[in-house]
Design a protein around this motif. Sequence first.
Motif, PDB file in Angstrom:
ATOM      1  N   UNK A   1       0.979  -1.212  -0.070  1.00  0.00           N
ATOM      2  CA  UNK A   1       0.038  -0.117  -0.364  1.00  0.00           C
ATOM      3  C   UNK A   1       0.800   1.080   0.024  1.00  0.00           C
ATOM      4  N   UNK A   2       0.413   2.097  -0.644  1.00  0.00           N
ATOM      5  CA  UNK A   2       1.281   3.491  -0.730  1.00  0.00           C
ATOM      6  C   UNK A   2       1.327   4.143  -2.014  1.00  0.00           C
ATOM      7  N   UNK A   3       1.976   5.377  -1.901  1.00  0.00           N
ATOM      8  CA  UNK A   3       1.656   6.106  -3.275  1.00  0.00           C
ATOM      9  C   UNK A   3       2.784   7.159  -3.311  1.00  0.00           C
ATOM     10  N   UNK A   4       3.113   7.989  -4.234  1.00  0.00           N
ATOM     11  CA  UNK A   4       4.092   9.053  -4.422  1.00  0.00           C
ATOM     12  C   UNK A   4       3.274  10.317  -3.066  1.00  0.00           C
ATOM     13  N   UNK A   5       4.125  10.776  -2.361  1.00  0.00           N
ATOM     14  CA  UNK A   5       3.764  11.718  -1.384  1.00  0.00           C
ATOM     15  C   UNK A   5       4.076  13.126  -1.880  1.00  0.00           C
ATOM     16  N   UNK A   6       5.410  13.258  -2.421  1.00  0.00           N
ATOM     17  CA  UNK A   6       5.573  14.833  -3.177  1.00  0.00           C
ATOM     18  C   UNK A   6       6.419  14.290  -4.372  1.00  0.00           C
ATOM     19  N   UNK A   7       6.037  15.024  -5.554  1.00  0.00           N
ATOM     20  CA  UNK A   7       6.831  15.016  -6.697  1.00  0.00           C
ATOM     21  C   UNK A   7       8.282  15.620  -6.574  1.00  0.00           C
ATOM     22  N   UNK A   8       9.150  15.372  -7.318  1.00  0.00           N
ATOM     23  CA  UNK A   8      10.434  16.007  -7.139  1.00  0.00           C
ATOM     24  C   UNK A   8      10.347  17.704  -7.548  1.00  0.00           C
ATOM     25  N   UNK A   9      11.019  18.342  -6.824  1.00  0.00           N
ATOM     26  CA  UNK A   9      11.462  19.704  -7.217  1.00  0.00           C
ATOM     27  C   UNK A   9      12.548  19.725  -8.532  1.00  0.00           C
ATOM     28  N   UNK A  10      12.198  19.663  -9.542  1.00  0.00           N
ATOM     29  CA  UNK A  10      13.037  19.606 -10.451  1.00  0.00           C
ATOM     30  C   UNK A  10      13.874  21.253 -11.128  1.00  0.00           C
ATOM     31  N   UNK A  11      14.886  21.251 -11.481  1.00  0.00           N
ATOM     32  CA  UNK A  11      15.668  22.267 -12.031  1.00  0.00           C
ATOM     33  C   UNK A  11      15.375  22.564 -13.485  1.00  0.00           C
ATOM     34  N   UNK A  12      13.933  22.986 -13.464  1.00  0.00           N
ATOM     35  CA  UNK A  12      13.631  23.254 -14.941  1.00  0.00           C
ATOM     36  C   UNK A  12      14.269  24.974 -15.394  1.00  0.00           C
ATOM     37  N   UNK A  13      13.804  25.038 -16.545  1.00  0.00           N
ATOM     38  CA  UNK A  13      14.260  26.407 -17.053  1.00  0.00           C
ATOM     39  C   UNK A  13      13.640  27.420 -16.106  1.00  0.00           C
ATOM     40  N   UNK A  14      12.493  27.486 -15.738  1.00  0.00           N
ATOM     41  CA  UNK A  14      11.860  28.393 -14.866  1.00  0.00           C
ATOM     42  C   UNK A  14      12.782  28.568 -13.588  1.00  0.00           C
ATOM     43  N   UNK A  15      13.107  27.250 -12.866  1.00  0.00           N
ATOM     44  CA  UNK A  15      13.772  27.557 -11.638  1.00  0.00           C
ATOM     45  C   UNK A  15      15.093  28.054 -11.797  1.00  0.00           C
TER      46      UNK A  15
END
Length: 379
Positions: A286-300
């Motif tokens: 049982x379970x799932x993703x809790x937090x998606x990663x904070x990715x180093x995108x162009x906006x970041x």
Amino acid sequence: MSAILKYLKEHNNQITDTLFRLTKAESPSHTKALVDECGNILREEYERLVGGSVEKIEKGEVGNQYKFTYGTGDEEGQILVIGHMDTVWDVGALPIKQEGDLLYGPGVFDMKGGLTITLWALKALKETGAQLSRKIIFLVTSDEEIGSIHSKEIILAEAKKSSVVFVPESSIGPDGAVKTERKGAAQFLMKVEGISGHAGINAWDGASAIEELAHQILDLKKLANREEGISVNIGVVNGGTRGNVIAKEAFAEIDVRITKKAQVEKITEAILNRPVFINGTNVEVLGEIDRYPLERTEAVIQLYEELKGIASAHGYDLEEGASGGASDGNFTSGIGIPTIDGLGPLGDGAHSEQEHVDLSNLPYRSALLAEIIQKYANK
């Protein structure tokens, strides 16, 4: 020197007083009464320093939360600053002490320091007469250290109305780098059911849940990939009743960290749908993703470059880095809102007995936050 930095440097003693006051209001996540008292003090400081509108969000199981609104600009495309007032420390577990410019104490770095510089960033914007065409929302939650179960909904609701999110969480010590990447996190519970029996008389008739779990653990670890930034940790195991009884049940808690949103589906599928290694056993996860990663995108990257430019004008270099831990910024980044983290003050030792903040740096980090808010509030 900018007017904002000049103002904050002139008021560093008062900034320090705010940080002392918030740090002394110890606020362990699981002690609602104490978190609420810290929230009362935070509200008092906000009303004293800034004077914008305040909305208290009542919570039953955890501390109450606060939405502070500054400015009268547009709500659509608002600027969102996210912080939390709860800490990992039990009351009295860590002494509050000052050694030169360093202040040690429970949650001083994670993240009473970030709350302090945000209050004073807004104060500086107010006192220097900064014109803002967008509203500033300062959302302070009370359960970040225990998973943000009671705050995730409001974080996402506010993020959806925002053009950008700033997270004054602890910086990367000891040089104060901001966080342009954070790993995502997923938690799973594995339940294994076997067939019990006498370990001597019926040694070959049973099916050990513990043995199946051992196979599962070894197989799960194969999913880890250091090069791709995927880690799998089995942090808790439990099972069996006695040494002479074939174990009927066994359990494991699994923590998974990922660096890319694209990794989530594949690794979740691999963990939820397990092969069975021992006949007669059954495995459920049982379970799932809790937090998606904070990715180093162009906006970041753009956010970082603008912050770096502000820092350079203040006379110092601002570095960037990645963190294996997650924060509430992962929620906002996960739905596509440009988010940058680690904007808190210079310090080190989060969650350790050496947790501290450099008091002499407070005006600089507060000015950094104030000036990036001003820039985006007028875009």
